[in-house]
Scaffold this active site. Sequence first.
Site, PDB file in Angstrom:
ATOM      1  N   SER A 128      98.514 -51.738   1.660  1.00 42.31           N
ATOM      2  CA  SER A 128      98.581 -50.751   2.748  1.00 42.31           C
ATOM      3  C   SER A 128      99.021 -51.486   4.003  1.00 42.31           C
ATOM      4  O   SER A 128      98.700 -52.664   4.177  1.00 42.31           O
ATOM      5  CB  SER A 128      97.216 -50.141   3.050  1.00 42.31           C
ATOM      6  OG  SER A 128      96.436 -49.974   1.914  1.00 42.31           O
ATOM      7  N   LYS A 217     105.396 -56.571   8.906  1.00 41.30           N
ATOM      8  CA  LYS A 217     105.504 -55.176   8.439  1.00 41.30           C
ATOM      9  C   LYS A 217     105.516 -54.212   9.633  1.00 41.30           C
ATOM     10  O   LYS A 217     106.359 -53.310   9.719  1.00 41.30           O
ATOM     11  CB  LYS A 217     104.336 -54.877   7.509  1.00 41.30           C
ATOM     12  CG  LYS A 217     104.157 -53.439   7.142  1.00 41.30           C
ATOM     13  CD  LYS A 217     105.254 -52.935   6.234  1.00 41.30           C
ATOM     14  CE  LYS A 217     105.122 -51.431   6.089  1.00 41.30           C
ATOM     15  NZ  LYS A 217     105.885 -50.847   5.051  1.00 41.30           N
ATOM     16  N   ALA A 222     108.620 -50.889  13.482  1.00 39.41           N
ATOM     17  CA  ALA A 222     108.843 -50.615  14.910  1.00 39.41           C
ATOM     18  C   ALA A 222     110.330 -50.750  15.255  1.00 39.41           C
ATOM     19  O   ALA A 222     110.893 -49.919  15.966  1.00 39.41           O
ATOM     20  CB  ALA A 222     108.006 -51.571  15.763  1.00 39.41           C
ATOM     21  N   CYS A 273     104.721 -43.643   8.199  1.00 37.62           N
ATOM     22  CA  CYS A 273     104.651 -45.023   8.699  1.00 37.62           C
ATOM     23  C   CYS A 273     105.052 -45.221  10.150  1.00 37.62           C
ATOM     24  O   CYS A 273     104.326 -45.854  10.906  1.00 37.62           O
ATOM     25  CB  CYS A 273     105.528 -45.922   7.838  1.00 37.62           C
ATOM     26  SG  CYS A 273     104.787 -46.250   6.246  1.00 37.62           S
TER      27      CYS A 273
END
Length: 463
Positions: A128, A217, A222, A273
């Site tokens: 995750s 990640k 971003a 996400c």
Amino acid sequence: MPKKVCCIGAGYVGGPTMAVIAQKNPDVKVTVVDINEDRIQGWNSEELPVFEPGLLEVVKEARGRNLFFTTAVEATIAEADIIFVSVNTPTKEFGVGKGSAANLMYVEKCARTIARVAQSNKIIVEKSTVPVRTAEFLKQILHAEGSKHQFEIVSNPEFLAEGTAIVDLNNPDRVLIGGDQTSEGKAAVASVSSLYEAWVPKDRILTTNLWSSELSKLTANAFLAQRISSINSISALCERTDADVEEVGRAIGMDSRIGSKFLRSSVGFGGSCFQKDILNLVYLCDFFGLPEVADYWRKVVEMNNYQKRRFVRRIMSAMFNTVSGRNLAIFGFAFKKDTNDTRESPAISVCRDLLDEQAVLRIYDPRVKKAQIYRDLGLDPSIEDPRVQIMSDPYQAVQACDAIAVLTEWDEFAELDYERIFDAMRKPAHIFDGRNLLKPKKLKKIGFSLHSIGKGDSATSLR
Ligand code: UDX
Ligand code: ADP
């Protein structure tokens, strides 16, 4: 080489990732566990809970051979060498960090269960997306449970995108594995790496320390989201200046330093996400006393919200600020094509805003079920709401409609018979193409009033 792998969480990430690991490693027993019985039943059926092109074939090849789906969480954890933790980490909706920090409640629960039922040393893999230094938190929890076994924490973030999960898993740009720089840590990283080496060339398996892997990640997501917000900001300017955002995107994308991907302007990015991870980054920056950095990244989300609101304002303006009681066909509800996932889909906020304006929505999406759409719009799926009609056919959806809003770029929307659609609609017939999917010339020739993202239509642009 590990013999038994367990994955906690049979969601959009855990399910497809484990299916491919099992397919490529027939000698490793891979068991995916979840507390949600319906999900597990789905994974054991022909109708998987996750729609992904090519996934069913992979599952069918490995299921029953070395791939299993079960609710027997504790027994599976107990026998596994490696445990992937792939549970949800939603944005916190209460207390400290409300609205931005990640809620690690589910991750914590997994850690406590692992510590309680382990009868041997375990490698625990963060799959995750988690905030930087979650591994530290995991170590503390595992330690607090007083187990006498050793736990090595490894970070192995997943970069697959929904809709192309199987292609991405088969041919990843890189696999990232972060671990402690101790001999035990390195052995754990090597063990996780061996699973991927079954099909991924070694030079694409990148190993780093734990914190770099966790932060990479968040940073990757971003940066990707930032590109979309950047091109979307330019789309607003294009609509005022008669520049064309697609032409601008192509022109800048040919600069090899910029690159051509992720420059498609749209009604806004969605998915589980991007927003969550940026907010998470924002929270971390604030937490570590970096408010300027936090503000910088916060703007990416603000620009996305602006783009969604702007889309509705454009509809309103073109329709003379009144959609009350008028029928609007909504083409697509998923956050992107080839998935049934609606998490943070721009369609949700666009539809909510249109409902506030008292429009009647006739929604068609080839994969998203009615109950999901109703829940996303805050409606009870068991009570029919005349303002939100879920259609099973796009031609039916447009009957007597004043406008169509294309919110997901499903291929089939580009291939519809727009002459037939035009005839079925009320005039003037508007199309608001939130994905720049449709062919402007052809539609205008038929007689539509077409409004594309980042392309001016002087009659309706917001000045
Ligand atoms: C993303 C990352 O790509 C993936 O690496 C990570 O593991 C999970 O988050 P995902 O959210 O599944 O994947 O889909 P993605 O293809 O990144 O699209 C996200 C959103 O951005 C979608 O709503 C999509 O429509 C939108 N988008 C994408 C654009 O609006 N323009 C683009 O050019 C690209
Ligand atoms: P993602 O997109 O990250 O895969 P999902 O929400 O699709 O996220 O999937 C996460 C899954 O994890 C859900 O099916 C949920 O039921 C499961 N889950 C959460 N907590 C636990 C737990 N403690 N034990 C087992 N499964 C869990």
